[in-house]
Design an enzyme around this catalytic site. Structure first.
Site, PDB file in Angstrom:
ATOM      1  N   GLU A  49      -4.816   6.252 -18.077  1.00  0.00           N
ATOM      2  CA  GLU A  49      -4.578   7.294 -17.081  1.00  0.00           C
ATOM      3  C   GLU A  49      -5.784   8.222 -16.951  1.00  0.00           C
ATOM      4  OE1 GLU A  49      -2.369   7.515 -14.861  1.00  0.00           O
ATOM      5  OE2 GLU A  49      -1.175   5.827 -15.566  1.00  0.00           O
ATOM      6  N   CYS A 205      -0.186  -0.699   0.876  1.00  0.00           N
ATOM      7  CA  CYS A 205      -0.186   0.494   1.734  1.00  0.00           C
ATOM      8  C   CYS A 205      -1.426   1.320   1.437  1.00  0.00           C
ATOM      9  CB  CYS A 205       1.087   1.305   1.494  1.00  0.00           C
ATOM     10  SG  CYS A 205       1.403   2.578   2.744  1.00  0.00           S
ATOM     11  N   CYS A 212       1.039  -4.174   6.646  1.00  0.00           N
ATOM     12  CA  CYS A 212       2.481  -4.031   6.843  1.00  0.00           C
ATOM     13  C   CYS A 212       3.209  -5.377   6.768  1.00  0.00           C
ATOM     14  CB  CYS A 212       2.760  -3.353   8.179  1.00  0.00           C
ATOM     15  SG  CYS A 212       2.134  -1.648   8.266  1.00  0.00           S
ATOM     16  N   CYS A 215       4.354  -5.741   3.291  1.00  0.00           N
ATOM     17  CA  CYS A 215       5.083  -4.608   2.713  1.00  0.00           C
ATOM     18  C   CYS A 215       6.582  -4.897   2.658  1.00  0.00           C
ATOM     19  CB  CYS A 215       4.833  -3.352   3.533  1.00  0.00           C
ATOM     20  SG  CYS A 215       5.704  -1.911   2.880  1.00  0.00           S
ATOM     21  N   CYS A 221      10.049   1.725   7.123  1.00  0.00           N
ATOM     22  CA  CYS A 221       8.978   2.721   7.036  1.00  0.00           C
ATOM     23  C   CYS A 221       9.002   3.653   8.253  1.00  0.00           C
ATOM     24  CB  CYS A 221       7.628   2.015   6.940  1.00  0.00           C
ATOM     25  SG  CYS A 221       6.207   3.147   6.993  1.00  0.00           S
TER      26      CYS A 221
END
Length: 304
Positions: A49, A205, A212, A215, A221
């Site tokens: 992270e 995305c 798309c 997706c 969406c």
């Protein structure tokens, strides 16, 4: 005569209608990344992270592997000088993250017996740990229920639920409220949702080339159903690097990372012609604790 009415705004999809397709997509398409494997543990998640902030996975992977091989536990890193963390950080950029990770390792060793704490409040109390990192470690390492809002997740939520192309430049209270509202109730499923939405933003995305057709929630969406309206906020400026103080700082640090002994001023002067900018960059490195000036005019990475 019937009065004409303006069309109503696109209604955001219900949270539970998003969970199953996004998590299902993640189960099939998630990248096999070392910090996602069980053997990474909470320390491996924390290291990833720190490294992944503003840095792509491809650049992080080799440094991450070397870091964990050298410092498999927080105590191993805490026992080293902070300058060694800066040296091992290499060219990942934003090297203050290395100092913050070193500071977190010291606190984990002193306060928690060398084990990364599982409580969100304890994570947040560690030096160098902000709200995002605390939530990410608690979620990804310990399977807890937290809203994890990185740039990718914020973009997915902005499009899928809010109907806008991009989120605000800085995270808002409204975004945090939305993220909490979209969280599944069960801890394990919420942690999976956090990872899945992050991966969806990273792979599908994306900021500039959303796909798309791939997706799993394209049919739900809000942004797509509204016709993909263009971004109406402040212009989004790409980050520049060439000629900036960041570039100068990077060149100065590269000299110090490669040196076994402290280096003279002349060695640093040689990496950048413009003296005012060079001096400003060096002063900034000293102020940030990344470089230690010595009484004899030489410089080194910090020992304490």
């Amino acid at each position: 005569m019937t009065a004409m009415t303006s069309p109503s705004p696109q209604t955001p999809p219900a949270a539970d209608s998003l969970h199953t397709p996004v998590i299902g997509w993640f189960e099939q398409h998630a990248r096999d990344l070392p910090w996602r494997r069980p053997e990474a543990g909470a320390w491996g998640v924390m290291v990833s992270e720190f490294m992944l902030q503003q840095t792509p996975v491809s650049r992080v992977l080799p440094v991450y592997e070397q870091w964990l091989a050298r410092w498999p536990r927080p105590a191993d890193l805490a026992a080293e000088a902070p300058g060694e963390a800066v040296r091992a950080w290499g060219r990942l950029g934003y090297p203050r993250r290395a100092l913050r990770l070193h500071g977190a390792a010291q606190a984990i060793t002193e306060r928690h017996g060398g084990d990364v704490p599982s409580e969100h409040a304890q994570l947040l109390a560690l030096p160098g740990i902000g709200e995002y990192t605390a939530a990410a470690v608690a979620s990804f390492a310990y399977g807890q229920r937290h809203a994890v809002l990185d740039t990718n997740v914020r973009r997915v939520f902005a499009r899928a639920a809010t109907g806008v192309q991009y989120p605000p430049n800085a995270t808002t209270a409204a975004e945090r409220k939305l993220a909490r509202a979209l969280l599944p109730e069960e801890d394990e499923r919420a942690a999976r949702w956090a990872a899945a939405t992050m991966e969806l933003g990273a792979l599908v995305c994306t900021a500039r080339n959303e796909d798309c057709d791939r997706c799993p929630i394209a049919s739900r969406c809000a942004w797509r159903l509204a016709g993909k309206p263009a971004h109406e906020g402040p212009p989004r400026k790409g980050q520049t690097y060439a000629g900036t103080d960041r570039q100068v700082r990077g060149r100065l640090l590269a000299v110090l990372r490669d040196a076994v002994n402290p280096v003279p001023q002349a060695a640093l002067d040689a990496v950048w012609e413009e003296p005012v900018q060079r001096a400003r960059a060096l002063d900034g490195l000293v102020a940030d604790g990344l470089v230690e000036p010595l009484a004899d005019g030489r410089y080194r990475l910090p020992l304490t």
